[in-house]
Scaffold this active site. Structure first.
Site, PDB file in Angstrom:
ATOM      1  N   GLU A 302       0.803  -1.220   0.000  1.00 20.45           N
ATOM      2  CA  GLU A 302       0.000   0.000   0.000  1.00 20.45           C
ATOM      3  C   GLU A 302       0.834   1.266   0.000  1.00 20.45           C
ATOM      4  O   GLU A 302       0.574   2.174   0.795  1.00 20.45           O
ATOM      5  CB  GLU A 302      -0.938  -0.041   1.206  1.00 20.45           C
ATOM      6  CG  GLU A 302      -0.257  -0.048   2.595  1.00 20.45           C
ATOM      7  CD  GLU A 302       0.086  -1.427   3.118  1.00 20.45           C
ATOM      8  OE1 GLU A 302       0.164  -2.381   2.320  1.00 20.45           O
ATOM      9  OE2 GLU A 302       0.301  -1.564   4.339  1.00 20.45           O
ATOM     10  N   HIS A 326      -8.101  -3.952  -1.078  1.00 18.96           N
ATOM     11  CA  HIS A 326      -7.371  -4.082   0.196  1.00 18.96           C
ATOM     12  C   HIS A 326      -6.324  -2.970   0.310  1.00 18.96           C
ATOM     13  O   HIS A 326      -6.243  -2.285   1.334  1.00 18.96           O
ATOM     14  CB  HIS A 326      -6.706  -5.469   0.252  1.00 18.96           C
ATOM     15  CG  HIS A 326      -5.884  -5.704   1.480  1.00 18.96           C
ATOM     16  ND1 HIS A 326      -6.374  -6.370   2.588  1.00 18.96           N
ATOM     17  CD2 HIS A 326      -4.623  -5.357   1.793  1.00 18.96           C
ATOM     18  CE1 HIS A 326      -5.435  -6.423   3.506  1.00 18.96           C
ATOM     19  NE2 HIS A 326      -4.358  -5.809   3.060  1.00 18.96           N
ATOM     20  N   GLU A 327      -5.559  -2.789  -0.738  1.00 18.00           N
ATOM     21  CA  GLU A 327      -4.503  -1.763  -0.682  1.00 18.00           C
ATOM     22  C   GLU A 327      -5.114  -0.364  -0.561  1.00 18.00           C
ATOM     23  O   GLU A 327      -4.592   0.489   0.144  1.00 18.00           O
ATOM     24  CB  GLU A 327      -3.600  -1.851  -1.915  1.00 18.00           C
ATOM     25  CG  GLU A 327      -3.021  -3.241  -2.188  1.00 18.00           C
ATOM     26  CD  GLU A 327      -2.393  -3.905  -0.990  1.00 18.00           C
ATOM     27  OE1 GLU A 327      -1.882  -3.190  -0.105  1.00 18.00           O
ATOM     28  OE2 GLU A 327      -2.432  -5.145  -0.910  1.00 18.00           O
ATOM     29  N   HIS A 330      -6.031   0.472   2.892  1.00 19.32           N
ATOM     30  CA  HIS A 330      -4.866   0.875   3.690  1.00 19.32           C
ATOM     31  C   HIS A 330      -4.632   2.390   3.651  1.00 19.32           C
ATOM     32  O   HIS A 330      -3.916   2.918   4.504  1.00 19.32           O
ATOM     33  CB  HIS A 330      -3.605   0.186   3.179  1.00 19.32           C
ATOM     34  CG  HIS A 330      -3.320  -1.148   3.797  1.00 19.32           C
ATOM     35  ND1 HIS A 330      -3.225  -1.329   5.154  1.00 19.32           N
ATOM     36  CD2 HIS A 330      -3.083  -2.364   3.237  1.00 19.32           C
ATOM     37  CE1 HIS A 330      -2.941  -2.605   5.406  1.00 19.32           C
ATOM     38  NE2 HIS A 330      -2.861  -3.260   4.267  1.00 19.32           N
ATOM     39  N   GLU A 349      -3.449  -4.446   9.605  1.00 14.58           N
ATOM     40  CA  GLU A 349      -4.018  -5.467   8.722  1.00 14.58           C
ATOM     41  C   GLU A 349      -5.406  -5.950   9.140  1.00 14.58           C
ATOM     42  O   GLU A 349      -6.226  -6.275   8.290  1.00 14.58           O
ATOM     43  CB  GLU A 349      -3.058  -6.653   8.597  1.00 14.58           C
ATOM     44  CG  GLU A 349      -1.725  -6.294   7.961  1.00 14.58           C
ATOM     45  CD  GLU A 349      -1.841  -5.720   6.553  1.00 14.58           C
ATOM     46  OE1 GLU A 349      -2.928  -5.807   5.953  1.00 14.58           O
ATOM     47  OE2 GLU A 349      -0.836  -5.164   6.060  1.00 14.58           O
ATOM     48  N   ASP A 406       8.907  -9.847  10.411  1.00 15.32           N
ATOM     49  CA  ASP A 406       8.376 -10.671   9.326  1.00 15.32           C
ATOM     50  C   ASP A 406       8.085 -12.100   9.787  1.00 15.32           C
ATOM     51  O   ASP A 406       7.180 -12.754   9.269  1.00 15.32           O
ATOM     52  CB  ASP A 406       9.374 -10.738   8.163  1.00 15.32           C
ATOM     53  CG  ASP A 406       9.011  -9.757   7.067  1.00 15.32           C
ATOM     54  OD1 ASP A 406       7.955  -9.105   7.197  1.00 15.32           O
ATOM     55  OD2 ASP A 406       9.784  -9.643   6.099  1.00 15.32           O
ATOM     56  N   TYR A 414      -4.396 -10.442  10.249  1.00 17.74           N
ATOM     57  CA  TYR A 414      -5.417 -10.121   9.247  1.00 17.74           C
ATOM     58  C   TYR A 414      -6.798 -10.625   9.686  1.00 17.74           C
ATOM     59  O   TYR A 414      -7.739  -9.860   9.842  1.00 17.74           O
ATOM     60  CB  TYR A 414      -5.071 -10.769   7.903  1.00 17.74           C
ATOM     61  CG  TYR A 414      -3.809 -10.258   7.262  1.00 17.74           C
ATOM     62  CD1 TYR A 414      -3.869  -9.433   6.146  1.00 17.74           C
ATOM     63  CD2 TYR A 414      -2.550 -10.588   7.749  1.00 17.74           C
ATOM     64  CE1 TYR A 414      -2.731  -8.960   5.528  1.00 17.74           C
ATOM     65  CE2 TYR A 414      -1.397 -10.129   7.148  1.00 17.74           C
ATOM     66  CZ  TYR A 414      -1.488  -9.307   6.045  1.00 17.74           C
ATOM     67  OH  TYR A 414      -0.358  -8.842   5.446  1.00 17.74           O
TER      68      TYR A 414
END
Ligand SMILES: [Zn+2]
Length: 638
Positions: A302, A326-327, A330, A349, A406, A414
C-alpha cells in the site's frame, strides 16, 4: 500489505467535518504538536532510534541508481526535531556504506555500532549545537534487502533492467539511513537519477512528469507532504509506461503489460469513489497502481499514491481486483493510522481486512463479501490449528522479542483482527460501529498508535464505561490471549453451502459433469470447492475434474493455486508441468510457500521441489527466498 486474495470496508457518506482525513491532508499535524496520548508509548524494539531525544521529521534524498553495480549512491538530508539536552541522533542502518556526515557543509563525527542480524547497525551522529539538519553521504549494498535489481531477462519486456523496493517491515534502513520505526512519521522528497531510457516512480507526488536531463542521466523529482512511517517510502525504476484510467487513477507497468493491466484495473476510479462514500474523502491525491514484474513477493503493497501490485491479479476477467481494494483500504487503516510498533501489526491489517470486506459488500454485494469472509475464516482456523490454540503467535498484540517482525506475521493479524472488529460490529450494531470507526480514523489521523492506545480509545469512545458490554465482548481476551474467543462471529454463505453439497456428492462418486452450475462459479466458489475436496482422490476422479473443468489450464492464479495443491497431495502427474510453470513464472510468497511445502511433504516431491527451486530461485525476491530456503533445505520448523 496483502496476504489474501480477498480484500476491503465502511458505511454511509461522511463529510469532512466527520472524518478529517481528506480535509486535513493539505495540512497534516506537525510531528511536534501531536495530541497527548492516553498511555505511555511503547518502545519500538526493532529500531535503534531514540525519538524522544531527537526525531527525524523529513528525509530529502538525492540518489543515483547504478544498475551495473546494483547500488544507490548519493545523499540523505534529514531534518531533525531535537530536545534541548540531546547531543546525538541515532539512526537505523543495515548494510549501508556511510561515507560522510555533514551539517551546513562541515563534517561531523559519526560512528556505526555493532551489526545485529535483525536490526542492522545503529548510526550515531554527534550534533553540533543548534544544528537541525544533517546530510549523510552513503551508498547501498548490492545485497540491500529492500531493493530488488532485476536483470532484463527477469522483466516482462526482457530488454531493460528494473529496480523496485519493499520497505515493510524493517527494510527501509537497507537503503535509507533514517529512524526506521513506524512510530517516527516523516515527510520526504527525492531526486532520483537513472539511466536515460528508464523512468523512476515513487510513493509521492511526481514533480517532473517527463524527467529532467542531467549530465549523468535523467533525474526525477518527488515530494510527499503527508508524514508517513518510513516503511512506506518506495521506489521503482524501469521501462515504465503509464495509462490513465480515471481522473485521479492510472496504471504504471512495462509497455508489454500495459493493455492487460489497464483493462484489468479499469474500475479503479469506481473503487476510490466507493471507499470515499464509506470512509470520507481520499486524502492522498492520486491513487495509481504499479503492476510489477512477476518476482514481486507480495500480493500488493500500500505505498501512498502508488500501490505496488503483483501481476498475478491480472486474470483477464477482473475477478482478482479485490486485492486492490485491500490496498486502497490501507489509505485509511495503515497509512493514515499506523501501528507504532510491529507488535500492533493487526491494527494495520485487521482493520484493513475488515474494511476490505465492507468495501466488497458495497462494490459487489453482500453475497460476495460473505463468501470472502467464510474463506478467510477457514484460513484463520487452519492457521490457529497449525500454530496450536495456545501458541503466543495467535495473540493479536504480538510478542516479537528477539525476532524479525516478518517472522511473526501470519493470518492472525489479518483474519483474527478482522473477526474481532466484526464481532464488535455485530454486538453494537453497524451504525454505532461505523460512527466509532470514522471517529477512530479522525482522532488518530497521521498518528502511529499501539494496541494499548487502541484499547483506551475503544473504552473511551465505544464502551463508555459499560463493563457488561466489555465483558460480553471479551475485549482483553481478543487482544492479549491466544486462540479464538468463543464469541467470535461465524460468517455464513449460502452460495458456499451449496458448493459444499457439490463437494459431498462428488466425493461420494458423482461425476464432475453433474455439478451443473459450476460454469457460473466465481473465483471464491472455485476456491471453496477445491479446498473442501477430500484429502485423497483417485486418479480417475482427478482426471474427471480436470477434463470437465480444464483446471490445469486455468489462468486465474487463485484457482490454479488451489487446484495445484490438490494435485500435489494426490500426485496427479498431468498437472506437474503446469505446477513447474507456475513456480517459475511468478514469485508471490503466498503461492510459493504452500506449494513447496506440499512437495517437500511427499517422498517423490522432494527432488522435484529442489530441482524446480534451483531453476526458479534467481527469479524470486529475497523476501521469498528467506522463507523458502529453510523449507527446501529441510530446516524449516513449520
Ligand atoms: Zn494489507
Amino acid at each position: 500489505m496483502l496476504r489474501h486474495a480477498s480484500a476491503l470496508v465502511l458505511a454511509s457518506a461522511v463529510g469532512c467535518a466527520t472524518i478529517a482525513f481528506g480535509c486535513r491532508t493539505a495540512e497534516p499535524p506537525a510531528e511536534t504538536d501531536r495530541p497527548v496520548t492516553t498511555s505511555t508509548p511503547e518502545r519500538d524494539i526493532h529500531s535503534y532510534a531514540r525519538p524522544h531525544e531527537v526525531r527525524v521529521t523529513h528525509v530529502a534524498l538525492d540518489l543515483h541508481a547504478d544498475f551495473d553495480r546494483k547500488i544507490l549512491n548519493g545523499t540523505a538530508t534529514l531534518q531533525l526535531h531535537r530536545s534541548p539536552s540531546a547531543s546525538t541522533v541515532v539512526l537505523d542502518t543495515k548494510g549501508l556504506d556511510i561515507q560522510r556526515v555533514s551539517a551546513a557543509g562541515t563534517d561531523v563525527k559519526f560512528s556505526l555500532g555493532d551489526d545485529d542480524r535483525i536490526l542492522g547497525r545503529p548510526l550515531t551522529i554527534e550534533l553540533p549545537a543548534s544544528v537541525n539538519e544533517i546530510t549523510i553521504a552513503y551508498r547501498t549494498s548490492p545485497e540491500a534487502a529492500a531493493l530488488q535489481w532485476l536483470q532484463p531477462s527477469q522483466t516482462a519486456g526482457g530488454r531493460r533492467p528494473y529496480l523496485f523496493s519493499q520497505g515493510q517491515a524493517i527494510l527501509t534502513r537497507t537503503w535509507i539511513p533514517t529512524q526506521d520505526s513506524p512510530g517516527v512519521r516523516q515527510t520526504y522528497s527525492a531526486r532520483i537519477t537513472v539511466p536515460r531510457d528508464l523512468r523512476a516512480v515513487m510513493s509521492a507526488e511526481q514533480l517532473t512528469p517527463t524527467g529532467v536531463e542531467t549530465p549523468t542521466g535523467r533525474a526525477w523529482d518527488f515530494r510527499l507532504t503527508q508524514p508517513i512511517p518510513p516503511y512506506l517510502i518506495a521506489i521503482a525504476v524501469g521501462d515504465l509506461a503509464f495509462r490513465r484510467v480515471g481522473a485521479r487513477t492510472g496504471v504504471y507497468t512495462e509497455p508489454a503489460m500495459l493493455d492487460a493491466a489497464a483493462n484489468e484495473l479499469v474500475d479503479l476510479e469506481k473503487m476510490v469513489a466507493a471507499a470515499e462514500t464509506l470512509l470520507g474523502p481520499y486524502g492522498w491525491g492520486r491513487f495509481d497502481v504499479l503492476v510489477l514484474p512477476p518476482s514481486f513477493p507480495f500480493g500488493g503493497m500500500e505505498n501512498p499514491r502508488l500501490t505496488f501490485a503483483t501481476p498475478t491479479i491480472i486474470a483477464g476477467d477482473r475477478s482478482l481486483v479485490s486485492l486492490i481494494a485491500h490496498e486502497l483500504a490501507h489509505s485509511w487503516s495503515g497509512n493514515l493510522v499506523t501501528n507504532a510498533t510491529w507488535s500492533g501489526f493487526w491494527l494495520n491489517e485487521g482493520f484493513t481486512t475488515y474494511v476490505e470486506s465492507r468495501l466488497m459488500e458495497v462494490l459487489y454485494g453482500v453475497d460476495r463479501a460473505r463468501m470472502l469472509q467464510v474463506l478467510d475464516r477457514r484460513s484463520l482456523d487452519a492457521e490457529i490449528k497449525r500454530l496450536g490454540p495456545t501458541h503466543k503467535d495467535t495473540i493479536l498484540d504480538l510478542d516479537l522479542s528477539g525476532r524479525d517482525p516478518d517472522d511473526g506475521v501470519s493470518d492472525i493479524a489479518y483474519e483474527k483482527g478482522a473477526t474481532f472488529l466484526r464481532t464488535i460490529e455485530h454486538a453494537v450494531g453497524r451504525k454505532t460501529f461505523d460512527a466509532y470507526l470514522r471517529g477512530y480514523f479522525d482522532r488518530h489521523a497521521f498518528q502511529s498508535i499501539t494496541t494499548a492506545q487502541f484499547l483506551a480509545d475503544l473504552r473511551q469512545h465505544l464502551l463508555r464505561g459499560d463493563r457488561q458490554l466489555e465483558e460480553r465482548l471479551k475485549v482483553e481476551e481478543w487482544l492479549y490471549k491466544p486462540g479464538l474467543p468463543d464469541n467470535a462471529v461465524v460468517p455464513t454463505s449460502d452460495a458456499l453451502a451449496r458448493v459444499e453439497q457439490d463437494v459431498n456428492a462428488f466425493a461420494e462418486g458423482a461425476a464432475a459433469s453433474s455439478i451443473t452450475d459450476a460454469s457460473a462459479w466465481s473465483t471464491q466458489e472455485w476456491q471453496h470447492f477445491l479446498v473442501s475436496l477430500p484429502e485423497k482422490l483417485t486418479t480417475a476422479q482427478l482426471t474427471d475434474l480436470d477434463r470437465t473443468f480444464r483446471l490445469t489450464e486455468r489462468h486465474n492464479s487463485e484457482v490454479l493455486f488451489a487446484w495445484l495443491r490438490v494435485t500435489i497431495r494426490n500426485r496427479y502427474e498431468p498437472a506437474m508441468p503446469a505446477l513447474e510453470r507456475f513456480l517459475t513464472s511468478q514469485g508471490r510468497r503466498k503461492f510459493l510457500k504452500p506449494l513447496y511445502e506440499d512437495l517437500m511433504k511427499t517422498d517423490w516431491g522432494k527432488d522435484e521441489a529442489r530441482r524446480i527451486y534451483a531453476r526458479a530461485r534467481p527469479l524470486y525476491h529475497s523476501v521469498s527466498t528467506n522463507t523458502l530456503d529453510p523449507i527446501i533445505s529441510g530446516k524449516s520448523s513449520s
